[in-house]
Design a protein around this motif. Structure first.
Motif, mmCIF file in Angstrom:
data_model
loop_
_atom_site.group_PDB
_atom_site.id
_atom_site.type_symbol
_atom_site.label_atom_id
_atom_site.label_comp_id
_atom_site.label_asym_id
_atom_site.label_seq_id
_atom_site.Cartn_x
_atom_site.Cartn_y
_atom_site.Cartn_z
ATOM 1 N N ILE B 135 0.835 -1.196 0.000
ATOM 2 C CA ILE B 135 0.000 0.000 0.000
ATOM 3 C C ILE B 135 0.874 1.252 0.000
ATOM 4 O O ILE B 135 1.941 1.272 0.604
ATOM 5 C CB ILE B 135 -0.910 -0.030 1.257
ATOM 6 N N TYR B 137 0.927 5.184 1.151
ATOM 7 C CA TYR B 137 0.239 6.052 2.110
ATOM 8 C C TYR B 137 0.542 7.510 1.798
ATOM 9 O O TYR B 137 1.665 7.854 1.404
ATOM 10 C CB TYR B 137 0.719 5.767 3.535
ATOM 11 N N HIS B 148 -4.839 6.445 1.233
ATOM 12 C CA HIS B 148 -3.891 5.423 0.796
ATOM 13 C C HIS B 148 -4.378 4.827 -0.514
ATOM 14 O O HIS B 148 -5.547 4.994 -0.885
ATOM 15 C CB HIS B 148 -3.733 4.330 1.857
ATOM 16 N N PRO B 150 -4.118 1.164 -2.984
ATOM 17 C CA PRO B 150 -3.648 -0.223 -3.089
ATOM 18 C C PRO B 150 -2.601 -0.327 -4.182
ATOM 19 O O PRO B 150 -2.439 0.589 -5.008
ATOM 20 C CB PRO B 150 -4.917 -0.997 -3.456
#
Lengths: 502, 177
Positions: B135, B137, B148, B150
């Protein structure tokens, strides 16, 4: 990504007496007074095992969701109050207090970890996906199916307990649809998408499937795409261990600390059946590919085309016999219904009808608990409340790929613009409710006192198109305008065909 | 009693940058941080993610000056500051590497709710890899997690989302992390 259901032109059909009997039983159970769990108590103590109230309540909600989605799509007024009552029960401390003890760890496989755990009252804050995912997915099923934000309201999913006699200060844990979903998502992230544990350290494949369904429904409602992310991560994480064991059956779980996988070593039917029935939501081809060979290992042919399901002997651990409602037969029935395997489903239901004492009470159908393993001829008679109350009804009301379709093709805004039975009196039986080519078709029967019911015998038709005409058994009738649409007093006697024609 | 949401909010960390200087979240107050966890021996996920994020920042144009890209190691035994500096300056010069003691890295992982776990890898010269959360951020100037993405998010998506946040009319508070 949101792909919504197509407009229905094929008929969903009319429910048969058995299906109606299961719906009536679920409605009856949902109306039990608080802490009255009559007919739902299984063999185990402490709500630890697979026949616990939480599973019965949740799979009644799932069964109702499937019946609404596929069988009676134009009857939200029939399903909505029942699902709300069941979710209310799911939040009751009777259902989740086991976690205060189980959270301490110490199960046989994890005795070495007990020092690292502490008593936890909050039933969803850590591990315990075997409960939290059902609160999450059931509340999201409700809000999706009824285009409602009931469980998004602050505090809508609150866990509370206080006793005058012990335990100190009141315990109160406040969640809602959003915060609970968020919480489970981040637990998934931190576990590398392998899944969230049930009992401490034990990550079951089965119990993480409802959470994935919940993520999907949350995406549908809010426009996100977390289910895709979680499924991709889950596939990658389990690729290291394999979803199936060496014998081709589903791996049961993985131990978080040691990364040791526990296969379905005993070839217990419930492991494959429960996992397969749920995983079909997002992993259709894989589940269907392995199903025929897997299920063949569990079935036992009986007389006249009946099919029973064998159970494995109870585990013996530390000189103790593990008490557990495996619900093997019920889960195989539910799995067969999802797989569209009519031959197996019909055979298992025929066995239940012949050897498991189907019982009718006030128009409700259930199969009462029986702890006796077989009759004198060796036919399986043992049945748990989870199977007899819930799973056989679930299997009868499901359709092939029912959960899969619910996951892949959720209802969109067009569904919620169609006319529907938005309120249904408790004494009205609904065996058909669907919109075909713009016409609402319903089949309604006013139940009598023989079913233990007395209400006003009315339904309300909502979202009524301007100028629509109402017919009962082909005759145009005048209905009473009410705020939400039209109120129809269902005539007494046999079932009546109702049409709302635009 | 209100229950936690599980979403990382207080993403405090105390690490060492790839020039060997101690660094904390407090040192970055007032900046937007784009944070990616990984390890320099990673053969697939990290190169892909760092390439993608570099492209997203290129696409962002002048607004990228408001963003501080950080790459946090989950493999502190191998990823010393000098190893990280060599790795990043050669291929991903926008990024500053952060590493630390195993305890410091563990605390940072916990704050961001990052998964990483060492496992054997016969194809790795040292015999192990560290699969990890991929992920990305975004931490706001106030030190709170802003959102965030993916691993599947594209460079263009990330660039567009960043532009929404960084433009004067945007601003911190895109809450749908």
């Amino acid at each position: 990504m949101t792909v919504t259901a197509r407009t229905t032109t094929a008929s969903a059909g009319v429910l048969d007496q058995d299906q109606l009997g299961h719906l009536k039983h679920w409605d009856d159970l949902s109306r039990r007074l608080p802490h009255d769990w009559s007919l739902m108590q299984g063999k185990g103590a402490g709500e630890d095992d697979f026949g616990s109230y939480r599973f019965q309540l949740a799979y009644m909600v799932y069964g109702l969701a499937l019946a609404h989605r596929h069988r009676l799509p134009a009857a939200p007024g029939l399903f909505r109050p029942t699902i709300q009552r069941l979710v209310e029960k799911l939040l009751m401390p009777d259902v989740w207090l086991y976690w205060r003890d189980v959270s301490r760890g110490g199960m046989v496989m994890n005795a070495h970890l007990s020092d690292g755990y502490h008593e936890e009252w909050d039933p969803v804050v850590r591990d315990n996906i075997m409960y939290s995912a059902y609160v999450q997915s059931c509340s999201l099923l409700h809000d999706h199916l009824f285009a409602d934000d009931r469980y998004a309201q602050p505090g809508a999913l609150t866990f509370e307990h206080w006793s005058f006699f012990w335990g100190g200060e009141p315990k109160r844990f406040v969640y809602d649809r959003e915060t609970l979903n968020e919480h489970l998502y981040w637990q998934m992230v931190q576990n590398g998408y392998l899944g969230i544990a049930c009992e401490p350290n034990c990550v079951f494949q089965i119990c993480n499937q409802p959470a994935i369904l919940g993520f999907r429904l949350h995406d549908v409602i809010t426009g996100g795409d977390r289910a895709t992310e979680v499924v991709a991560g889950y596939q990658q994480a389990w690729a290291d261990f394999g979803r199936l064991d060496d014998t081709g059956h589903y791996n049961q779980m993985i131990l978080e600390d040691s990364r040791v996988v526990r296969p379905n070593a005993l070839q217990a039917p419930w492991v494959d059946a429960w996992c397969g029935a749920l995983m079909n939501t997002w992993n259709h081809d894989f589940v269907h590919e392995h199903y025929p060979r897997q299920v063949a290992d569990f079935l036992e042919p009986g007389p006249d085309g009946t099919l029973s399901v064998r159970s494995t002997p109870a585990m013996e651990v530390m000189g103790q016999t593990v008490v557990n409602d495996t619900c093997d037969l019920g889960w195989v029935a539910a799995w067969a219904s999802e797989m569209g395997d009519h031959a197996t489903l019909d055979g298992v239901l025929a066995h239940a009808d012949r050897f498991m004492a189907p019982t009718w009470r006030d128009g409700a159908l259930y199969y009462p608990r029986n702890d006796t393993k077989t009759d004198a001829e060796g036919h399986r008679t043992e049945i748990e409340p989870m199977t007899g109350n819930v799973l056989l009804g679930y299997a009868r009301l499901n359709v092939p790929d029912g959960l899969h379709e619910l996951y892949q093709h959720p209802w969109g805004p067009e569904h919620f613009a169609e006319p529907a039975l938005t309120e249904v009196g408790r004494d009205v039986e609904v065996s058909r409710a669907e919109v075909v080519d713009g016409v609402l078709h319903a089949r309604l029967r006013r139940r009598g006192v023989e079913d233990g019911l007395e209400d006003d015998g009315a339904v309300v038709l909502g979202r009524v198109p301007e100028g629509a005409r109402l017919r009962v058994d082909g005759q145009e009738v005048a209905a009473t305008p009410v705020a939400e649409g039209l109120r129809l007093d269902v005539p007494a006697g046999p079932a009546h065909d109702v049409e709302l024609v635009p | 009693m209100s229950a936690p949401t599980g979403r990382p909010t207080r993403v405090a960390f105390a690490l060492v940058d790839h020039d060997g200087h101690p660094v904390t979240l407090e040192d970055h107050r007032g900046s937007w941080l784009l944070v990616q966890f990984g390890f320099t021996s990673c053969r697939v996920v990290c190169p892909r993610a760092l390439t993608k994020l570099s492209a997203a920042l290129d696409e962002l144009g002048p607004l990228a000056a408001q963003v501080r890209p950080l790459y946090v190691s989950v493999d502190p035994e191998r990823d010393t500051p000098s190893v990280m500096r060599a790795f990043l300056t050669a291929s991903y010069p926008r990024f500053t590497g952060l590493t630390g003691t195993p305890e410091q890295v563990e605390a940072a992982k916990d704050a961001f709710r990052v998964f990483a776990r060492r496992r054997p890898d016969p194809e790795d010269p040292d015999g192990y890899a560290v699969p990890h959360t991929a992920i990305t951020y975004l931490v706001g100037p106030d030190g709170e997690l802003a959102r965030h993405w993916p691993d599947t998010a594209t460079a263009s998506t990330i660039a567009a989302d960043l532009a929404d946040v960084l433009r004067p009319s945007g601003g911190h508070g895109t809450p749908h992390a």
